[in-house]
Design an enzyme around this catalytic site. Structure first.
Site, PDB file in Angstrom:
ATOM      1  N   ASP A  83      -0.392 -10.986  -2.560  1.00 19.52           N
ATOM      2  CA  ASP A  83      -0.627 -10.348  -1.798  1.00 19.52           C
ATOM      3  C   ASP A  83       0.693 -10.487  -0.076  1.00 19.52           C
ATOM      4  O   ASP A  83       1.195 -10.890  -0.596  1.00 19.52           O
ATOM      5  CB  ASP A  83      -1.998 -10.838  -0.894  1.00 19.52           C
ATOM      6  CG  ASP A  83      -1.277 -12.694  -0.529  1.00 19.52           C
ATOM      7  OD1 ASP A  83      -0.246 -13.352  -0.558  1.00 19.52           O
ATOM      8  OD2 ASP A  83      -2.037 -13.000   0.136  1.00 19.52           O
ATOM      9  N   GLU A 117     -12.170 -13.861  -1.283  1.00 21.70           N
ATOM     10  CA  GLU A 117     -10.942 -12.772  -2.038  1.00 21.70           C
ATOM     11  C   GLU A 117     -11.540 -11.103  -1.065  1.00 21.70           C
ATOM     12  O   GLU A 117     -10.542 -10.457  -0.535  1.00 21.70           O
ATOM     13  CB  GLU A 117     -10.769 -12.673  -2.875  1.00 21.70           C
ATOM     14  CG  GLU A 117     -10.084 -14.324  -3.441  1.00 21.70           C
ATOM     15  CD  GLU A 117      -8.746 -14.878  -2.418  1.00 21.70           C
ATOM     16  OE1 GLU A 117      -7.897 -13.820  -2.234  1.00 21.70           O
ATOM     17  OE2 GLU A 117      -8.467 -15.580  -2.507  1.00 21.70           O
ATOM     18  N   TYR A 172      -4.615  -7.522  -6.967  1.00 19.29           N
ATOM     19  CA  TYR A 172      -4.048  -8.917  -6.617  1.00 19.29           C
ATOM     20  C   TYR A 172      -5.501  -9.627  -6.535  1.00 19.29           C
ATOM     21  O   TYR A 172      -5.180 -10.665  -6.726  1.00 19.29           O
ATOM     22  CB  TYR A 172      -4.646  -8.755  -4.972  1.00 19.29           C
ATOM     23  CG  TYR A 172      -3.841  -9.416  -4.023  1.00 19.29           C
ATOM     24  CD1 TYR A 172      -3.902 -11.126  -4.561  1.00 19.29           C
ATOM     25  CD2 TYR A 172      -5.565 -10.658  -3.440  1.00 19.29           C
ATOM     26  CE1 TYR A 172      -3.697 -12.230  -3.492  1.00 19.29           C
ATOM     27  CE2 TYR A 172      -5.587 -11.480  -2.838  1.00 19.29           C
ATOM     28  CZ  TYR A 172      -4.881 -12.659  -2.818  1.00 19.29           C
ATOM     29  OH  TYR A 172      -5.264 -13.584  -2.440  1.00 19.29           O
TER      30      TYR A 172
END
Length: 386
Positions: A141, A40, A123
């Site tokens: 996102d 991520e 996020y």
């Protein structure tokens, strides 16, 4: 169809589509929270295809949180070299040290602890908690905001915090019980593969039937997004200093200041110059400025001619670089000699370390991509000429 039915339709059909169409990505083959966290961070501002080989190399080099926490920073930056946004790598390592010290090397599974990690925002926290631990947390996102804006005809500016907060609440409502991991990944996948920024593939979309924007014919005008300011242009002249005598066959590099842009990475010496009317500074004054800047750093080198142009874009600055070949004269910097570095926009009174390196030495130093390309092109040209 009322809104409750519209939401139920969305969640059900999106999950069905995802289970049949999801991509085989390396971080999806495990529920390893560390792998998911690393992926991520890498995926921020970076395409999936670009990230995959970097992810494999990174996990091979730092297979556990402890390995990352204990590694020298330069090793981490070298492994990240070419991905850009290097503060991500530094923050990731700092957070790994936090996990090692406070959580026994195990990525925590509670919201407060994950949020406390360096470089982890809403996020990333939501992605790690939902994907790795199946917690019903939103991971909103750009892809997700685009999908939600179109399906629910949300015409608020997605750059506003209030819009993001609203969408986070909406995602929580949409997550089916016990399916947070698959659902959040499905949302991201739909935005990446089908509900794309331009020319969305509506005919293959699993939720097309009740997409409000499509029914109104406005899918391509959503989401509403305030345009970011363009990066400020800067013009710089760069010295590729070729060594002589004991430094023959080597080039001179320097380390950037401890804080700020590209902190502690390695580069070629360079200095900012005023923009001329044509944009590009003529070679003669450019080389004069460069010679003076080198001398201020304690480097006696003479610019010998134009080499190439290069450019690099950061989020807020665009560098236009004019690169000049320079030749070391007399005795200059020995390895590890320090010199004052006080160029504009840099940290005052910093003392960079300079190194003379040959091509084989490049593996030991982490360079921003633009300087990596310049140095490689130089050494490749030497091999061809030889």
């Amino acid at each position: 169809m009322n809104q409750t039915e519209q939401k139920k339709f969305f969640s059900q059909h999106l999950l069905e589509w995802y289970m049949h169409n999801k991509r085989d990505l390396p971080w999806r083959r495990h529920r390893n929270p560390y792998y998911i966290w690393v992926s991520e961070i890498m995926l921020q501002q970076t395409r999936v295809d670009t990230v995959i080989p970097y992810f494999h190399r990174f996990i091979e080099r730092f297979p556990t949180v402890e390995d990352l926490a204990d590694a020298p920073e330069q090793d981490v930056l070298k492994c990240w070299e070419g991905l850009g946004y290097y503060s991500r790598a530094r923050n990731l390592q700092t957070a790994a040290k936090q996990v090692k010290e406070h959580h026994g090397g195990q990525v925590p599974d509670d919201k407060q602890s994950v949020f406390a990690l360096k470089g982890v925002g809403p996020y990333t926290a939501g992605a790690v908690l939902s994907i790795a631990f199946n917690k019903p947390e939103p991971a909103v996102d750009g892809n997700v905001m685009r999908v939600l804006s179109r399906y629910f005809l949300i015409e608020e500016d997605i750059m506003k915090g209030s819009t993001r907060s609203f969408m986070e609440g909406l995602v929580v409502e949409l997550i089916p019980e016990g399916r947070a991991s698959d659902f959040n990944q499905a949302l991201m996948e739909l935005g990446a593969l089908v509900c794309t920024p331009k020319s969305p593939h509506c005919l293959t979309c699993p939720v097309m039937e009740h997409c409000s924007a499509r029914l109104e014919g406005v899918e391509e005008s959503l989401p509403v997004k305030t345009k970011a300011k363009p990066p400020r242009p800067e013009f710089r002249v760069v010295a590729l200093v070729e060594g002589s005598g004991e430094h023959a066959g080597k080039v001179l590099i320097r380390q950037r200041p401890q804080e700020g842009l590209l902190a502690r990475m390695w580069e070629l010496p360079h200095v900012q110059v005023p923009q001329s009317r044509s944009g590009r500074l003529p070679d003669e004054p450019a080389m004069d400025i460069l010679a003076g800047a080198l001398l201020e750093e304690g480097i006696t080198a003479r610019p010998t001619g134009y080499m190439m142009d290069a450019e690099h874009t950061f989020s807020h600055i665009h560098w236009n670089l004019q690169v000049y070949s320079c030749r070391e004269e007399e005795l200059t910097l020995a390895a590890e000699t320090k010199a004052v570095y006080t160029l504009e926009h840099e940290v005052e009174d910093a003392e960079p370390i300079h190194r003379w390196i040959c091509e084989e030495d490049m593996a030991r130093y982490a360079f921003p991509n633009v300087f990596l390309k310049i140095i490689r092109e130089y050494f490749n040209g030497k091999q061809t000429a030889g």
